[in-house]
Design an enzyme around this catalytic site. Structure first.
Site, PDB file in Angstrom:
ATOM      1  N   ASP A  23     -28.949 -20.868 -24.555  1.00 14.96           N
ATOM      2  CA  ASP A  23     -28.399 -19.717 -23.135  1.00 14.96           C
ATOM      3  C   ASP A  23     -27.787 -20.700 -22.615  1.00 14.96           C
ATOM      4  OD1 ASP A  23     -28.531 -16.722 -24.597  1.00 14.96           O
ATOM      5  OD2 ASP A  23     -30.570 -17.036 -24.037  1.00 14.96           O
ATOM      6  N   ASN A  48     -28.206 -13.492 -33.943  1.00  9.45           N
ATOM      7  CA  ASN A  48     -29.582 -13.594 -32.817  1.00  9.45           C
ATOM      8  C   ASN A  48     -28.509 -14.412 -31.980  1.00  9.45           C
ATOM      9  OD1 ASN A  48     -28.927 -16.223 -34.020  1.00  9.45           O
ATOM     10  ND2 ASN A  48     -30.827 -16.630 -34.451  1.00  9.45           N
ATOM     11  N   ALA A  49     -27.510 -14.717 -31.691  1.00  7.34           N
ATOM     12  CA  ALA A  49     -27.335 -15.750 -31.213  1.00  7.34           C
ATOM     13  C   ALA A  49     -26.212 -14.958 -30.551  1.00  7.34           C
ATOM     14  CB  ALA A  49     -25.551 -16.525 -31.440  1.00  7.34           C
ATOM     15  N   HIS A  51     -22.400 -15.372 -27.092  1.00  4.44           N
ATOM     16  CA  HIS A  51     -22.565 -16.386 -26.331  1.00  4.44           C
ATOM     17  C   HIS A  51     -21.452 -15.704 -25.595  1.00  4.44           C
ATOM     18  CE1 HIS A  51     -23.103 -19.683 -29.525  1.00  4.44           C
ATOM     19  NE2 HIS A  51     -24.128 -19.033 -29.282  1.00  4.44           N
ATOM     20  N   THR A 322     -28.123 -11.200 -26.314  1.00  2.00           N
ATOM     21  CA  THR A 322     -27.844 -10.067 -27.192  1.00  2.00           C
ATOM     22  C   THR A 322     -28.895  -8.433 -27.334  1.00  2.00           C
ATOM     23  OG1 THR A 322     -27.572 -11.914 -28.760  1.00  2.00           O
ATOM     24  CG2 THR A 322     -29.212 -10.629 -29.632  1.00  2.00           C
ATOM     25  N   ASP A 355     -24.572 -23.606  -9.814  1.00  2.00           N
ATOM     26  CA  ASP A 355     -24.271 -23.147  -8.893  1.00  2.00           C
ATOM     27  C   ASP A 355     -25.629 -22.381  -8.618  1.00  2.00           C
ATOM     28  OD1 ASP A 355     -23.129 -21.589 -11.281  1.00  2.00           O
ATOM     29  OD2 ASP A 355     -23.680 -20.028 -10.297  1.00  2.00           O
TER      30      ASP A 355
HETATM   31  P1  GDP Z   1     -24.573 -19.107 -24.694  1.00  2.10           P
HETATM   32  O1  GDP Z   1     -25.896 -18.723 -25.609  1.00  2.10           O
HETATM   33  O2  GDP Z   1     -25.838 -20.637 -24.735  1.00  2.10           O
HETATM   34  O3  GDP Z   1     -23.014 -19.266 -25.126  1.00  2.10           O
HETATM   35  O4  GDP Z   1     -24.977 -18.715 -23.139  1.00  2.10           O
HETATM   36  P2  GDP Z   1     -24.413 -17.014 -22.905  1.00  2.10           P
HETATM   37  O5  GDP Z   1     -23.708 -16.932 -23.135  1.00  2.10           O
HETATM   38  O6  GDP Z   1     -25.648 -16.374 -23.853  1.00  2.10           O
HETATM   39  O7  GDP Z   1     -26.275 -17.138 -21.702  1.00  2.10           O
HETATM   40  C1  GDP Z   1     -24.875 -18.035 -20.011  1.00  2.10           C
HETATM   41  C2  GDP Z   1     -25.139 -17.059 -18.920  1.00  2.10           C
HETATM   42  O8  GDP Z   1     -24.653 -18.057 -17.863  1.00  2.10           O
HETATM   43  C3  GDP Z   1     -23.468 -15.982 -19.308  1.00  2.10           C
HETATM   44  O9  GDP Z   1     -23.730 -15.334 -18.664  1.00  2.10           O
HETATM   45  C4  GDP Z   1     -22.928 -17.098 -19.221  1.00  2.10           C
HETATM   46  O10 GDP Z   1     -21.114 -16.033 -18.172  1.00  2.10           O
HETATM   47  C5  GDP Z   1     -22.508 -17.543 -18.001  1.00  2.10           C
HETATM   48  N1  GDP Z   1     -22.413 -19.027 -17.305  1.00  2.10           N
HETATM   49  C6  GDP Z   1     -22.063 -20.139 -18.000  1.00  2.10           C
HETATM   50  N2  GDP Z   1     -21.977 -21.317 -17.155  1.00  2.10           N
HETATM   51  C7  GDP Z   1     -21.712 -20.820 -15.708  1.00  2.10           C
HETATM   52  C8  GDP Z   1     -22.208 -21.423 -14.918  1.00  2.10           C
HETATM   53  O11 GDP Z   1     -21.657 -22.751 -15.038  1.00  2.10           O
HETATM   54  N3  GDP Z   1     -22.475 -20.453 -13.899  1.00  2.10           N
HETATM   55  C9  GDP Z   1     -22.780 -19.438 -13.519  1.00  2.10           C
HETATM   56  N4  GDP Z   1     -23.357 -19.040 -12.440  1.00  2.10           N
HETATM   57  N5  GDP Z   1     -22.401 -18.931 -15.026  1.00  2.10           N
HETATM   58  C10 GDP Z   1     -22.570 -19.991 -15.952  1.00  2.10           C
HETATM   59  P1  IMO Z   2     -27.880 -18.117 -28.302  1.00  9.43           P
HETATM   60  O1  IMO Z   2     -26.696 -18.941 -29.355  1.00  9.43           O
HETATM   61  C1  IMO Z   2     -31.611 -17.737 -26.776  1.00  9.43           C
HETATM   62  C2  IMO Z   2     -35.109 -16.874 -30.131  1.00  9.43           C
HETATM   63  C3  IMO Z   2     -35.429 -15.775 -29.623  1.00  9.43           C
HETATM   64  C4  IMO Z   2     -36.617 -16.165 -30.614  1.00  9.43           C
HETATM   65  C5  IMO Z   2     -36.166 -17.225 -31.216  1.00  9.43           C
HETATM   66  C6  IMO Z   2     -36.660 -16.482 -32.881  1.00  9.43           C
HETATM   67  O2  IMO Z   2     -27.726 -17.873 -27.792  1.00  9.43           O
HETATM   68  O3  IMO Z   2     -28.001 -19.665 -27.560  1.00  9.43           O
HETATM   69  P2  IMO Z   2     -34.823 -15.528 -34.090  1.00  9.43           P
HETATM   70  O4  IMO Z   2     -34.324 -13.755 -34.270  1.00  9.43           O
HETATM   71  O5  IMO Z   2     -33.756 -16.235 -34.358  1.00  9.43           O
HETATM   72  O6  IMO Z   2     -35.775 -15.630 -35.440  1.00  9.43           O
HETATM   73  O7  IMO Z   2     -35.561 -16.110 -32.767  1.00  9.43           O
HETATM   74  O8  IMO Z   2     -35.393 -17.916 -30.730  1.00  9.43           O
HETATM   75  N1  IMO Z   2     -33.273 -17.305 -29.312  1.00  9.43           N
HETATM   76  C7  IMO Z   2     -33.235 -17.466 -29.126  1.00  9.43           C
HETATM   77  N2  IMO Z   2     -32.762 -18.203 -27.436  1.00  9.43           N
HETATM   78  N3  IMO Z   2     -30.521 -17.880 -27.318  1.00  9.43           N
HETATM   79  C8  IMO Z   2     -30.598 -17.901 -28.528  1.00  9.43           C
HETATM   80  O9  IMO Z   2     -28.782 -17.658 -29.470  1.00  9.43           O
HETATM   81  C9  IMO Z   2     -31.109 -17.768 -29.663  1.00  9.43           C
HETATM   82  N4  IMO Z   2     -31.057 -17.422 -30.566  1.00  9.43           N
HETATM   83  C10 IMO Z   2     -32.771 -16.673 -30.829  1.00  9.43           C
HETATM   84  O10 IMO Z   2     -35.324 -15.987 -28.781  1.00  9.43           O
HETATM   85  O11 IMO Z   2     -37.947 -16.817 -28.891  1.00  9.43           O
HETATM   86 MG    MG Z   3     -26.890 -16.938 -25.325  1.00 10.46          MG
END
Ligand code: GDP
Ligand code: IMO
Ligand code: MG
Length: 449
Positions: A23, A48-49, A51, A322, A355
């Site tokens: 995340d 599990n991801a 994005h 997720t 930020d």
């Molecule tokens: P990922 O799994 O690595 O793609 O990340 P996620 O989408 O699960 O979580 C990142 C969260 O931060 C999302 O809600 C994005 O919209 C938000 N986000 C990403 N970059 C920034 C940033 O620079 N500032 C802020 N405030 N939010 C961001």
């Molecule tokens: P993105 O791509 C955050 C974590 C789960 C749990 C561990 C194992 O959005 O960054 P699983 O279901 O994969 O067997 O869970 O891994 N986990 C994540 N945490 N972001 C993710 O994906 C994750 N994918 C798995 O919360 O602790």
């Molecule tokens: Mg994520």
């Protein structure tokens, strides 16, 4: 003689990989870079991801489909290293289509493994069993649950390695294979899972096979040999963008085992997960949040349990994409980020969500751990030993307000730049993107060669 990775064609690919526990904003960085590439490729993980990408005020949440699908009509490839829940994939594809996204570029490897109902059931039952075992053991020893997403990821990868009962996406278009394999798998799972829970109802192999066959009919035209597809693109001089799912500290080998996911999330997963060799990677962008978050169980040395942490959680909207679970929040752990940058050979860092730290009084970054054996500035990729460390902090000046309005790196106020400079210096890798908000225009790009 085809180019085997030397010279101009070796400079073709970029990888985006998380440097913490997921995340970090990988989806946003992929979306930013997708225009300069010809295809986006997922190489690991599954549903599990989560994005998130925000384009023109619209928020999209991608789980199985590469975030590059939003870059109109370009191939978005689900590589063989991904475990695919076909019904979830169909649901995601339909959801995007409904919002007017062109999904014609979606291609799925015929060798990606299939996640079926019994994988998700097994995931949940194993978690419940681990929790019960911990509660029953004297003193609560044992790791307890992993805190998985219960999306069937671990059981699907385990079946892949166990072989005979697993199904691959290419099998889904052959009904007789699906039926035979699912029947065999159900025999095995019924025997295993009935021992895990007295309330487990035996699996209906025919119903599971029917649904898988139906999904195969709907997805069939998108299922291909993606290894040759990618190599054909490379031979034509096209540029690939690899989208890591989950993150380095969740990597099954390099993460905080056993509190990890079941795939190779770091860039070393690209080879096995797509068939593209490592010498094709020119740029490796490690994505790190300006603080730390973690979902699920496992050690997190810099975790905050106070109002400062709660403030960051609320401002950063730190609730899972997720599962909706609140994310654990803590200070930036630079020991961990430096380790992950090393594991991945990061050529640049995208420092996101800076930020969110605006106005937080003198933010801290962890620069060493005190351990029972003494002080160290090396990460400890071990779920129990890392739980024993005490973080040692460096305090940095309070970051000014107004970051979300910045549109160029040079617009950043002095203390924000100091924070960035400290990260660069400690990790030894340049910060090439700074995130100051979720929008596409809120990524400040610097020296991204
Ligand atoms: P990922 O799994 O690595 O793609 O990340 P996620 O989408 O699960 O979580 C990142 C969260 O931060 C999302 O809600 C994005 O919209 C938000 N986000 C990403 N970059 C920034 C940033 O620079 N500032 C802020 N405030 N939010 C961001
Ligand atoms: P993105 O791509 C955050 C974590 C789960 C749990 C561990 C194992 O959005 O960054 P699983 O279901 O994969 O067997 O869970 O891994 N986990 C994540 N945490 N972001 C993710 O994906 C994750 N994918 C798995 O919360 O602790
Ligand atoms: Mg994520």
């Amino acid at each position: 003689m085809p180019d085997q990775g030397s010279g101009r064609q070796s400079q073709q690919c970029t990888a985006v990989v998380g440097l913490q526990w997921g995340d970090e904003g990988k989806g946003k960085v992929v979306d930013l870079l997708a225009d300069a590439h010809d295809a986006t490729v997922r190489y690991n993980g599954g549903a599990n991801a989560g994005h998130s990408v925000v384009v023109g005020g619209e928020r999209y949440a991608l789980h199985l489909i590469p975030s590059g699908i939003l870059a109109k009509g370009k191939p978005a490839v689900v590589g063989n290293g991904v475990v695919v829940d076909p019904e979830k994939l169909l649901e995601e594809r339909a959801g995007l289509q409904k919002r007017g996204v062109d999904v014609s570029g979606l291609v799925i490897s015929d060798r990606a493994h299939v996640v079926l109902d019994y994988h998700k059931i097994e995931d949940g039952l194993r978690e419940d069993m681990l929790n019960a075992a911990r509660a029953e053991s004297s003193g609560g020893s044992g790791p307890g649950q992993i805190g998985t997403t219960r999306r069937g990821i671990g059981p699907a990868y385990a079946d892949k390695v166990n072989r005979a009962t697993a199904l691959r996406m290419g099998d889904l278009v052959r009904p007789e294979v699906v039926r035979e394999r699912v029947t065999l798998a159900c025999r095995l799972k019924n025997a295993m899972l009935s021992g895990l829970s007295s309330s487990f109802a035996p699996l209906d192999a025919d119903a599971i096979a029917d649904r898988a066959i139906r999904a195969g009919e709907l997805l069939g035209p998108s299922i291909r040999d993606t290894t040759y597809l990618l190599h054909d693109m490379l031979a034509q001089g096209k540029r690939l963008l690899f989208e890591g799912a989950n993150a380095t500290l969740l990597d099954v080998d390099h993460g905080t085992y056993p509190f990890v996911t079941s795939s190779s999330c770091s860039v070393s997963g690209i080879g096995p997960g797509t068939g593209v060799p490592p010498n094709r990677l020119a740029r490796i962008i490690g994505v790190a949040k300006a603080y730390s978050t973690r979902v699920g169980s496992g050690p997190m040395p810099t975790e905050l349990f106070d109002a400062v942490g709660e403030g960051i959680r609320q401002r950063g909207r730190e609730f899972g994409t997720t599962t909706g679970r609140p994310r654990r929040v803590g200070w930036l752990d630079l020991v961990a980020v430096r380790y992950s940058a090393m594991i991945n050979g990061a050529t640049g860092i995208a420092l996101t969500l800076l930020d969110v730290l605006s106005g937080v009084d003198r933010p801290r970054v962890c620069v060493a751990y005190r351990t029972p054996e003494g002080q160290t500035d090396r990460f400890i990729p071990d779920g129990s030993r890392l739980g024993l460390v005490e973080p040692q902090y460096k305090e940095l000046p309070t970051i000014e307000p107004g970051l979300t309005e910045c549109r160029q790196f040079d617009d950043l106020p002095a203390n924000a730049r100091r924070y960035v400079a400290y990260v660069e210096e400690f990790v030894g890798v340049p910060v090439v993107i700074v995130g100051v908000g979720p929008g596409r225009e809120q990524s400040l790009v610097r020296n991204l060669a």
